[in-house]
Design a protein around this motif. Structure first.
Motif, PDB file in Angstrom:
ATOM      1  N   ILE A   1       0.849  -1.185   0.000  1.00 44.15           N
ATOM      2  CA  ILE A   1       0.000   0.000   0.000  1.00 44.15           C
ATOM      3  C   ILE A   1       0.888   1.239   0.000  1.00 44.15           C
ATOM      4  O   ILE A   1       1.820   1.339   0.786  1.00 44.15           O
TER       5      ILE A   1
ATOM      6  N   GLU B   1      -5.117   1.063   7.642  1.00 44.84           N
ATOM      7  CA  GLU B   1      -4.278   0.146   6.868  1.00 44.84           C
ATOM      8  C   GLU B   1      -3.409  -0.732   7.750  1.00 44.84           C
ATOM      9  O   GLU B   1      -3.200  -1.914   7.473  1.00 44.84           O
TER      10      GLU B   1
ATOM     11  N   LYS C   1       0.272  -6.918   4.959  1.00 45.09           N
ATOM     12  CA  LYS C   1       0.541  -5.728   4.151  1.00 45.09           C
ATOM     13  C   LYS C   1       1.915  -5.155   4.460  1.00 45.09           C
ATOM     14  O   LYS C   1       2.444  -5.334   5.554  1.00 45.09           O
TER      15      LYS C   1
ATOM     16  N   VAL D   1       2.962  -1.249   4.282  1.00 42.91           N
ATOM     17  CA  VAL D   1       2.435   0.089   4.034  1.00 42.91           C
ATOM     18  C   VAL D   1       3.612   1.043   3.884  1.00 42.91           C
ATOM     19  O   VAL D   1       4.410   1.215   4.810  1.00 42.91           O
TER      20      VAL D   1
END
Length: 302
Positions: free
Chosen positions: A55, A72, A83, A85
Motif C-alpha cells: 500500500i 491500513e 501488508k 504500508v
C-alpha cells in the motif's frame, strides 16, 4: 532499537532484523531514499509472504481520510497474508498519532520515507527509540556512484577506463536515482561497442543539475506539485540555490505568456521565440484557446 549508521544501511536492507516492523528511511538524496525504500519494501513483502499486499500513502490520502494509516496498519487484507504500508512523510503525518499506532502490535509492516531530518526531529527520534523499529539514514558518496556505474555497465557488457569514468561522474549529480537512470541510458546507447567513450557520455548523459532544473520547471508549470517539490529537493541536494530555480520558473512562464498572447497558429508563435526553442525541449502539443494555454498541458518552453 539503536539508530543505524549510514554505512550499515545496505547490510540492513539485505537482511532486516526479524523483529523490526517499522522503518524510517530518510536523507537529503530523494532518489536514494526512494530507491532504498523500494528495495526494503520488496524485502519485507517477501518476509510477509508471497501474496503480501503493498500500500502506498501520502499527504493526499491523509487529507481525504486522516485515519487512513490507522486503518491500513490495523486491518488484514482480504486476499493477502499481510501488508507492507509505504508512506511518504509530509505535513499531515502526525508523530504523536503515529507513536500511539506503533505502540500497538501489528502483523503489517510500515516504511516511512522522509527528507533530511535533524537529530531532534520528532519522527526520527520516534523510530530510533522504538524497540521494533529502525531509522536508516541515506547519504550517498562517490563509492555509491562508482558502484552504480560499475553495475550498470557490467550488466550491459561494457568497460570504462578511469579517466572516462571520472568524466562520467562529473556529469552525474547528487540524486542517486537520477544518476542510475542516466547511466542506464548510457549503457543502452553504447551497448555492443564493448567500451564506453568520452563521446558516448557527451552525447547522451545530460548535466544532472540542468535536468533537475528542467524537471522542476515542467512539473511546476504542469500543476504537479508533488513532483515539483521532489525536484526542488533534488536541486537543493545538488547545491543549486532555490532562487535560481524560481528564476528559471519565471523565465518559463514569461515565454509561455509570449506564445499564449499571440494569435494564430501555435507552431508559428513558437517559432517567434528568441532565443529560439531548442529541439530537445519539444513543442507545445496542445492548442491555445481563449488567449491562454489550456489547463493541464505541459508546455515545454524553457
Amino acid at each position: 532499537m539503536v539508530a543505524h549508521k549510514a554505512s550499515a544501511v545496505p547490510r540492513f536492507l539485505k537482511s532486516p532484523d526479524p523483529s523490526c516492523r517499522a522503518v524510517l528511511v530518510y536523507g537529503p538524496d530523494a532518489g536514494l531514499v526512494s530507491e532504498r525504500a523500494a528495495a526494503l519494501t520488496g524485502t519485507l513483502a517477501r518476509r510477509q509472504g508471497a501474496d503480501a499486499e503493498i500500500i502506498r500513502l501520502d499527504d493526499r490520502d491523509f487529507a481525504e481520510d486522516p485515519a487512513r494509516l490507522d486503518v491500513e496498519l490495523r486491518t488484514q487484507p482480504m486476499f493477502a497474508s499481510a501488508k507492507v504500508v509505504r508512506v511518504t512523510a509530509g505535513s499531515r503525518l502526525d508523530v504523536p498519532s503515529l507513536k500511539a499506532l506503533l505502540d500497538e502490535p501489528s502483523d503489517n509492516a510500515l516504511i516511512v520515507e522522509a527528507g533530511n531530518l535533524r537529530p531532534d526531529s520528532g519522527l526520527r527520534k520516534l523510530f530510533e527509540k522504538l524497540p521494533d523499529a529502525a531509522a536508516l539514514p541515506c547519504y550517498a558518496d562517490e563509492r555509491d556512484l562508482a558502484a552504480v556505474i560499475d553495475a550498470e555497465l557490467a550488466e550491459a557488457g561494457l568497460a570504462i577506463d578511469r579517466e572516462t569514468k571520472t568524466y562520467l561522474t562529473s556529469r552525474l549529480g547528487a540524486d542517486h536515482a537520477m544518476s542510475r537512470t542516466e547511466v542506464a541510458k548510457l549503457a543502452l546507447y553504447a551497448r555492443g561497442a564493448g567500451r564506453v567513450t568520452h563521446d558516448d557520455i557527451a552525447a547522451v548523459v545530460g548535466d544532472a543539475a540542468e535536468i533537475a532544473l528542467e524537471n522542476f520547471v515542467y512539473a511546476a508549470s504542469g500543476g504537479e506539485a508533488k513532483d515539483a517539490l521532489r525536484e526542488l529537493q533534488r536541486l537543493a541536494a545538488a547545491g543549486t540555490d532555490r532562487a535560481a530555480a524560481m528564476s528559471a520558473l519565471a523565465r518559463h512562464f514569461t515565454r509561455l505568456h509570449q506564445v499564449a498572447s499571440r494569435e494564430g497558429n501555435l507552431d508559428e508563435a513558437v517559432r517567434t521565440l528568441r532565443p529560439p526553442l531548442h529541439y530537445s525541449a519539444g513543442t507545445l502539443s496542445r492548442p491555445i484557446a481563449g488567449g491562454g494555454a489550456r489547463s493541464g498541458s505541459r508546455a515545454r518552453c524553457p
